[in-house]
Design a protein around this motif. Structure first.
Motif, PDB file in Angstrom:
ATOM      1  N   SER A   1       0.863  -1.197   0.000  1.00 41.93           N
ATOM      2  CA  SER A   1       0.000   0.000   0.000  1.00 41.93           C
ATOM      3  C   SER A   1       0.890   1.235   0.000  1.00 41.93           C
ATOM      4  N   LEU A   2       0.272   2.382  -0.288  1.00 45.38           N
ATOM      5  CA  LEU A   2       1.026   3.642  -0.289  1.00 45.38           C
ATOM      6  C   LEU A   2       1.598   3.909   1.108  1.00 45.38           C
ATOM      7  N   ARG A   3       0.794   3.616   2.139  1.00 41.24           N
ATOM      8  CA  ARG A   3       1.244   3.844   3.511  1.00 41.24           C
ATOM      9  C   ARG A   3       2.488   3.001   3.829  1.00 41.24           C
ATOM     10  N   ARG A   4       2.439   1.712   3.468  1.00 42.45           N
ATOM     11  CA  ARG A   4       3.584   0.836   3.738  1.00 42.45           C
ATOM     12  C   ARG A   4       4.810   1.273   2.945  1.00 42.45           C
ATOM     13  N   LYS A   5       4.565   1.773   1.740  1.00 43.55           N
ATOM     14  CA  LYS A   5       5.684   2.221   0.901  1.00 43.55           C
ATOM     15  C   LYS A   5       6.343   3.455   1.527  1.00 43.55           C
ATOM     16  N   ALA A   6       5.511   4.391   2.009  1.00 44.85           N
ATOM     17  CA  ALA A   6       6.050   5.622   2.609  1.00 44.85           C
ATOM     18  C   ALA A   6       6.869   5.280   3.855  1.00 44.85           C
ATOM     19  N   ILE A   7       6.354   4.352   4.669  1.00 46.78           N
ATOM     20  CA  ILE A   7       7.072   3.964   5.887  1.00 46.78           C
ATOM     21  C   ILE A   7       8.408   3.311   5.529  1.00 46.78           C
ATOM     22  N   LEU A   8       8.355   2.409   4.563  1.00 48.08           N
ATOM     23  CA  LEU A   8       9.567   1.671   4.188  1.00 48.08           C
ATOM     24  C   LEU A   8      10.612   2.596   3.570  1.00 48.08           C
ATOM     25  N   LEU A   9      10.142   3.528   2.715  1.00 44.28           N
ATOM     26  CA  LEU A   9      11.070   4.502   2.125  1.00 44.28           C
ATOM     27  C   LEU A   9      11.774   5.310   3.218  1.00 44.28           C
ATOM     28  N   ALA A  10      10.981   5.779   4.198  1.00 40.10           N
ATOM     29  CA  ALA A  10      11.545   6.596   5.272  1.00 40.10           C
ATOM     30  C   ALA A  10      12.574   5.787   6.055  1.00 40.10           C
ATOM     31  N   LYS A  11      12.258   4.535   6.294  1.00 42.15           N
ATOM     32  CA  LYS A  11      13.145   3.668   7.078  1.00 42.15           C
ATOM     33  C   LYS A  11      14.460   3.439   6.344  1.00 42.15           C
ATOM     34  N   VAL A  12      14.370   3.125   5.059  1.00 37.77           N
ATOM     35  CA  VAL A  12      15.587   2.848   4.294  1.00 37.77           C
ATOM     36  C   VAL A  12      16.430   4.130   4.160  1.00 37.77           C
ATOM     37  N   GLN A  13      15.761   5.275   4.014  1.00 43.07           N
ATOM     38  CA  GLN A  13      16.511   6.540   3.956  1.00 43.07           C
ATOM     39  C   GLN A  13      17.205   6.834   5.282  1.00 43.07           C
ATOM     40  N   ASP A  14      16.548   6.498   6.384  1.00 43.14           N
ATOM     41  CA  ASP A  14      17.197   6.656   7.698  1.00 43.14           C
ATOM     42  C   ASP A  14      18.516   5.888   7.728  1.00 43.14           C
TER      43      ASP A  14
ATOM     44  N   VAL B   1      10.100  -7.619   5.895  1.00 37.95           N
ATOM     45  CA  VAL B   1      10.260  -6.197   6.246  1.00 37.95           C
ATOM     46  C   VAL B   1       9.880  -6.008   7.720  1.00 37.95           C
ATOM     47  N   GLY B   2       8.780  -6.622   8.126  1.00 37.67           N
ATOM     48  CA  GLY B   2       8.344  -6.505   9.521  1.00 37.67           C
ATOM     49  C   GLY B   2       9.309  -7.189  10.475  1.00 37.67           C
ATOM     50  N   VAL B   3       9.755  -8.382  10.098  1.00 40.24           N
ATOM     51  CA  VAL B   3      10.630  -9.140  11.000  1.00 40.24           C
ATOM     52  C   VAL B   3      12.006  -8.476  11.104  1.00 40.24           C
ATOM     53  N   ILE B   4      12.477  -7.892  10.015  1.00 42.44           N
ATOM     54  CA  ILE B   4      13.759  -7.171  10.089  1.00 42.44           C
ATOM     55  C   ILE B   4      13.621  -5.997  11.060  1.00 42.44           C
TER      56      ILE B   4
ATOM     57  N   SER C   1      14.575   2.961  17.077  1.00 39.96           N
ATOM     58  CA  SER C   1      13.359   2.637  17.827  1.00 39.96           C
ATOM     59  C   SER C   1      12.131   2.750  16.929  1.00 39.96           C
ATOM     60  N   PHE C   2      12.126   3.782  16.097  1.00 38.88           N
ATOM     61  CA  PHE C   2      11.032   3.906  15.116  1.00 38.88           C
ATOM     62  C   PHE C   2      11.028   2.686  14.183  1.00 38.88           C
ATOM     63  N   HIS C   3      12.202   2.255  13.761  1.00 37.99           N
ATOM     64  CA  HIS C   3      12.274   1.102  12.851  1.00 37.99           C
ATOM     65  C   HIS C   3      11.712  -0.152  13.517  1.00 37.99           C
ATOM     66  N   GLN C   4      12.071  -0.312  14.776  1.00 39.13           N
ATOM     67  CA  GLN C   4      11.611  -1.499  15.501  1.00 39.13           C
ATOM     68  C   GLN C   4      10.095  -1.463  15.636  1.00 39.13           C
ATOM     69  N   ARG C   5       9.562  -0.303  15.987  1.00 41.05           N
ATOM     70  CA  ARG C   5       8.117  -0.162  16.159  1.00 41.05           C
ATOM     71  C   ARG C   5       7.358  -0.392  14.861  1.00 41.05           C
ATOM     72  N   GLN C   6       7.889   0.183  13.747  1.00 43.54           N
ATOM     73  CA  GLN C   6       7.141   0.019  12.486  1.00 43.54           C
ATOM     74  C   GLN C   6       7.131  -1.448  12.087  1.00 43.54           C
ATOM     75  N   GLY C   7       8.217  -2.159  12.358  1.00 45.01           N
ATOM     76  CA  GLY C   7       8.263  -3.583  12.016  1.00 45.01           C
ATOM     77  C   GLY C   7       7.244  -4.362  12.834  1.00 45.01           C
ATOM     78  N   TYR C   8       7.220  -4.079  14.118  1.00 46.91           N
ATOM     79  CA  TYR C   8       6.315  -4.811  15.012  1.00 46.91           C
ATOM     80  C   TYR C   8       4.858  -4.507  14.661  1.00 46.91           C
ATOM     81  N   GLU C   9       4.588  -3.253  14.332  1.00 48.26           N
ATOM     82  CA  GLU C   9       3.215  -2.860  13.969  1.00 48.26           C
ATOM     83  C   GLU C   9       2.784  -3.548  12.676  1.00 48.26           C
ATOM     84  N   LEU C  10       3.704  -3.664  11.727  1.00 45.10           N
ATOM     85  CA  LEU C  10       3.391  -4.379  10.478  1.00 45.10           C
ATOM     86  C   LEU C  10       3.049  -5.842  10.782  1.00 45.10           C
TER      87      LEU C  10
END
Ligand code: FE2
Ligand code: FE2
Length: 317
Positions: A65-78, A125-128, A163-172
Motif C-alpha cells: 500500500s502507499l502507507r507501507r511504501k512511505a514507511i519503508l522509504l523513510a526507514k531505508v533513507q534513515d 520487512v516486519g521481522v527485520i 526505535s522507530f524502525h523497531q516499532r514500524q516492524g512490530y506494527e506491520l
C-alpha cells in the motif's frame, strides 16, 4: 593535549580521560591501537547501515500500500543517514572515506553478517524491523556512552531512529497477524528464517571474541557480546508471545534460577561461513554496492570540478 608532551605523559592523560568517564575528542592524542580499533568499528557499522538498505530496499516497489511504501522509504533513507553520520565520525579519526568505501566494495572490510540473507516476502520487512533493528538497538544503546565522543553522539540520534524502525516492524507484523492464515504463515516463516541470524548479530561468544577485552577496557564497548545477546533474548520472547509467533528454538525456556531465558546452541559454523563471504547473498550485496558506486562516478567528478572552480574563483577574488 599539546603535541609537545612526552609519549608516557600523553598515554597517562588518555587513560585518565577514560577512567573519569569523559569523552575522547577528535584532536586528542590517542594510542594507535585505539584509533585503529575505533576506525574499524565505526567503518564496519557504517558499511552495515549502507548494505543494510538493500534487503528491505528490495521491497519498496512492491509494498502492498502507499502507507507501507512511505514507511519503508523513510526507514531505508534513515539507514542511509546513519551510514553518512558514521563515515563522518570515522573521518574525525583521520580515516579517508573514499578508502573506506573502496575497502567495502573490494570485500576488504566487513559489515554485519545479517545483511547477507535474502528477503523472501513482505513479512521480512516486519521481522527485520522487529528483530534486526531490535538487536541493533540492544547493541547500540550502550554505545551512546562509548568513550569516543563523535561516535557516542551519533549513536544517540541513530538509536532514536532505530526505535522507530523497531516499532514500524512490530506494527506491520501485528497487522499481518490479524489478517489471513496465509499472512500469519508468512510472519511465522520470516521469524523462523531471521531468528538465529539475529542472535548472531551480537558477534561470536565472548570466549571467541578477540577484540572484546580491549574494547571494554577502553570503554569503547560497555557489555560483552554474550551479555547483549541474553538481553535481546529476554526482551524478545515476551514480544513473540504477544505477537503469537513461535521462536524456532525448542530449548528456549525461562530459567527461574538465572532469571533469564535459556536458549539453544547457535550454529557458529554458519556464522563463520557468512562472515567469510559465503552467505546466501554476500556476492550480490557487494556487487550491487559496487555498481551503485560506479554509477555515481559522474556525480563525484562533477562535485570535484565544481569545488575546484569555486576555489579558483575565490583565489582570484
Ligand atoms: Fe540504522
Ligand atoms: Fe534501522
Amino acid at each position: 593535549m599539546t603535541a609537545t608532551a612526552e609519549p608516557a605523559e600523553l598515554e597517562r592523560r588518555f587513560e585518565e580521560v577514560i577512567a573519569r568517564e569523559e569523552r575522547v575528542e577528535p584532536r586528542d592524542w590517542v594510542p594507535d591501537d585505539y584509533r585503529a580499533t575505533m576506525i574499524r568499528m565505526i567503518a564496519q557499522h557504517a558499511h552495515s547501515e549502507i548494505i543494510g538498505m538493500q534487503p528491505e530496499g528490495n521491497w519498496i516497489t512492491r509494498a502492498p500500500s502507499l502507507r507501507r511504501k512511505a514507511i519503508l522509504l523513510a526507514k531505508v533513507q534513515d539507514e542511509a543517514g546513519h551510514g553518512l553520520y558514521l563515515y563522518s565520525a570515522a573521518e574525525t579519526l583521520g580515516a579517508d572515506r573514499d578508502e573506506l568505501t573502496r575497502k567495502l566494495i573490494e570485500g576488504r572490510q566487513k559489515y554485519s553478517s545479517i545483511f547477507n540473507y535474502p528477503t523472501l516476502s513482505f513479512a521480512d520487512v516486519g521481522v527485520i524491523g522487529w528483530l534486526v533493528d531490535g538487536a541493533a538497538i540492544c547493541n547500540q544503546v550502550p554505545l551512546c556512552r562509548s568513550s569516543y565522543g563523535p561516535y557516542a553522539r551519533a549513536m544517540i540520534r541513530i538509536c532514536k531512529e532505530e526505535s522507530f524502525h523497531q516499532r514500524q516492524g512490530y506494527e506491520l507484523l501485528m497487522t499481518m497477524m490479524r489478517g489471513s492464515d496465509s499472512q500469519r504463515r508468512m510472519v511465522q516463516d520470516a521469524t523462523d528464517r531471521w531468528w538465529w541470524p539475529s542472535l548472531m548479530m551480537f558477534g561470536p561468544p565472548d570466549a571467541d571474541s578477540p577484540h572484546t577485552e580491549r574494547s571494554m577496557a577502553w570503554k569503547i564497548k560497555r557489555h560483552t557480546n554474550d551479555e547483549l545477546r541474553q538481553r535481546f533474548v529476554d526482551m524478545t520472547v515476551p514480544q513473540a508471545d504477544a505477537l503469537g509467533v513461535t521462536l524456532p528454538d525448542p530449548d528456549l525456556r525461562w530459567n527461574a534460577e538465572r532469571e533469564h531465558y535459556d536458549f539453544g546452541a547457535i550454529d557458529w559454523a554458519e556464522f563463520k561461513r557468512v562472515v567469510a563471504g559465503n552467505g546466501p547473498c554476500n556476492a550480490e550485496r557487494v556487487a550491487h554496492r559496487r555498481a551503485a558506486h560506479d554509477d555515481g562516478a559522474w556525480v563525484r567528478e562533477a562535485a570535484a570540478a565544481h569545488a575546484a572552480r569555486r576555489a579558483e574563483r575565490d583565489g582570484a577574488a
